[in-house]
Design an enzyme around this catalytic site. Sequence first.
Site, mmCIF file in Angstrom:
data_model
loop_
_atom_site.group_PDB
_atom_site.id
_atom_site.type_symbol
_atom_site.label_atom_id
_atom_site.label_comp_id
_atom_site.label_asym_id
_atom_site.label_seq_id
_atom_site.Cartn_x
_atom_site.Cartn_y
_atom_site.Cartn_z
ATOM 1 N N ASN A 194 35.967 -42.023 -52.014
ATOM 2 C CA ASN A 194 35.498 -40.634 -51.956
ATOM 3 C C ASN A 194 34.202 -40.445 -52.728
ATOM 4 O O ASN A 194 33.145 -40.269 -52.145
ATOM 5 C CB ASN A 194 36.571 -39.686 -52.490
ATOM 6 C CG ASN A 194 37.376 -39.068 -51.368
ATOM 7 O OD1 ASN A 194 37.166 -39.370 -50.200
ATOM 8 N ND2 ASN A 194 38.306 -38.205 -51.716
ATOM 9 N N ASP B 127 45.715 -37.565 -48.444
ATOM 10 C CA ASP B 127 44.483 -38.333 -48.658
ATOM 11 C C ASP B 127 44.546 -39.153 -49.948
ATOM 12 O O ASP B 127 43.938 -40.219 -50.029
ATOM 13 C CB ASP B 127 43.287 -37.376 -48.718
ATOM 14 C CG ASP B 127 42.945 -36.816 -47.348
ATOM 15 O OD1 ASP B 127 43.497 -37.309 -46.353
ATOM 16 O OD2 ASP B 127 42.138 -35.860 -47.287
ATOM 17 N N GLY B 128 45.265 -38.652 -50.954
ATOM 18 C CA GLY B 128 45.402 -39.405 -52.198
ATOM 19 C C GLY B 128 46.091 -40.744 -51.992
ATOM 20 O O GLY B 128 45.740 -41.737 -52.647
ATOM 21 N N ASP C 159 25.969 -29.365 -65.082
ATOM 22 C CA ASP C 159 27.325 -29.809 -65.408
ATOM 23 C C ASP C 159 27.585 -31.252 -65.017
ATOM 24 O O ASP C 159 28.546 -31.851 -65.499
ATOM 25 C CB ASP C 159 28.345 -28.900 -64.715
ATOM 26 C CG ASP C 159 28.508 -27.573 -65.435
ATOM 27 O OD1 ASP C 159 27.911 -27.413 -66.524
ATOM 28 O OD2 ASP C 159 29.208 -26.691 -64.909
#
Length: 533
Positions: free
Chosen positions: A376, A297-298, A406
């Site tokens: 993404n 996917d990268g 966070d």
Amino acid sequence: MSPSKLDSTASFGIGDASVLCSQPENGFGNSHPLIQSEKAVQELLQQTPIQGTDEHLIEFSEALRTVAKALRQAAEGKAVAQAEASEWKRRYELERARNLQMERKECSLGNSNGHCEGGRFENSTNNLVNCNQSEEHSRIGSLEHGICSHEVLQNAESDFDSDAIHSKMMRKASFKLSWRSKGENSDQHKQDIVYFERGNITTAERSSKQITLKWESQPQTLFILTKPNSTSVRILCAEMIRWLREQRKVNIYVEPRVKAELLVESADLNYVQTWKDDKEILLLHTKVDLVITLGGDGTVLWAASMFKGPVPPIVPFSLGSLGFMTPFHSEHYRDCLDSVLTGPISITLRHRLQCHVIRDAAKNEHEINEPILVLNEVTIDRGISSFLTNLECYCDNSFVTCVQGDGLILSTTSGSTAYSLAAGGSMVHPQVPGILFTPICPHSLSFRPLILPEHVTVRVQVPFNSRSPAWVSFDGKDRKQLAAGDTLVCSMAPWPVPTACQVDSTEDFLQSIHDGLHWNLRKTQAFDGPQDL
């Protein structure tokens, strides 16, 4: 101040408060007592202060100013509400009078023929509506971007046949729906077809249906991207380039790094093309017909990031450890590419987010950073700071919430199975247009993820009273600092990423979560256990 003067002032405040608080049961009193009370408060405030006034009287005067401001706002709000109510009443009376006039005309026509049947009534009404279309627009007004009702059910107070009244009241009112996706003068209209026959809303040719790509001419130029630092991928790339050149006679582009590696391995691959500087990357979409990715996917994310505008169709081969966007297997690449190059093929349109970082110190539009496209997600976190993030979030012009925790994830539906899923977000079909709003470890148990429609603009700002800056990253890279006053603006990009499907978009998505996540994988319950009798 003497006690008598203090008591008189206090008694005045109490008496005035009793007048101010007196309102009818409907919540709106007469505006004259409000105005008189406000004048009384203003006269009291304009009196010459007596020497030795203590802090209590100062607080009392501030409270009176607050009451005066509230009275002024209430009077203004009441005036606006009354104006709107009178306008809607006027419209209703005009609509009711128009319908009564049309029904009288129709009944007079029906009586001249000896009867007033439902079918003749409906046809004649339609004719009258067509003949008086200009009159209808002039009376109802232009409701171009709203809901227009063309029939209003009438009361039973009329002097003609009760059967005709019953037939009229049983029919559903027809209406028209129209809207725009962005602004009043935008050319981006909703493409769904809306039917409004008899008041029922249905849509056709929805964007969620499976999309098929059919080549009008054969692809001539292919762009191959590979995962770096992998010997097996480099060998497969060289083999695929030779097969494509011999069997399909196509031109092939690769990255400069890949071309250098291929020439080291074999000098006969010198026909492979590449670019010399980064400016030529902006023109790739004008040269490339199809993109092939060899990796996970990268690699697909990297391929999408190279196209700042339109993106050619991508054929992703699975050569990574975890792939939700790579349905093709490398061992069958010949059959897959033959099928893709011949067509037609099923594709999935994966939406992207267009992000802008607006600095508080920017003095003009030229100092605003260039837009960044993400496939993404865009992540805002606290970085190395020990303090919680403090982020003010807006959806269009509406305040959403203040994020304390966070961080925050703004994800596409393609990225719903990535960082957003790990933070507690839901898995969403990649062809569903929407923006996922997912908090990271929020400081509130009731702060749950949201899914927003695709046409909104999400704005996240670091307030000036924040204890520390925030950090933003786009698809896991290009990390930037957001200081106090800086803003991140995200909206749906106009150029989606089309990826080829092995079967179709739904089958590939379900197969990816079964294979990649082992979704709901468990042992089957034993059949020899206790049973209901």
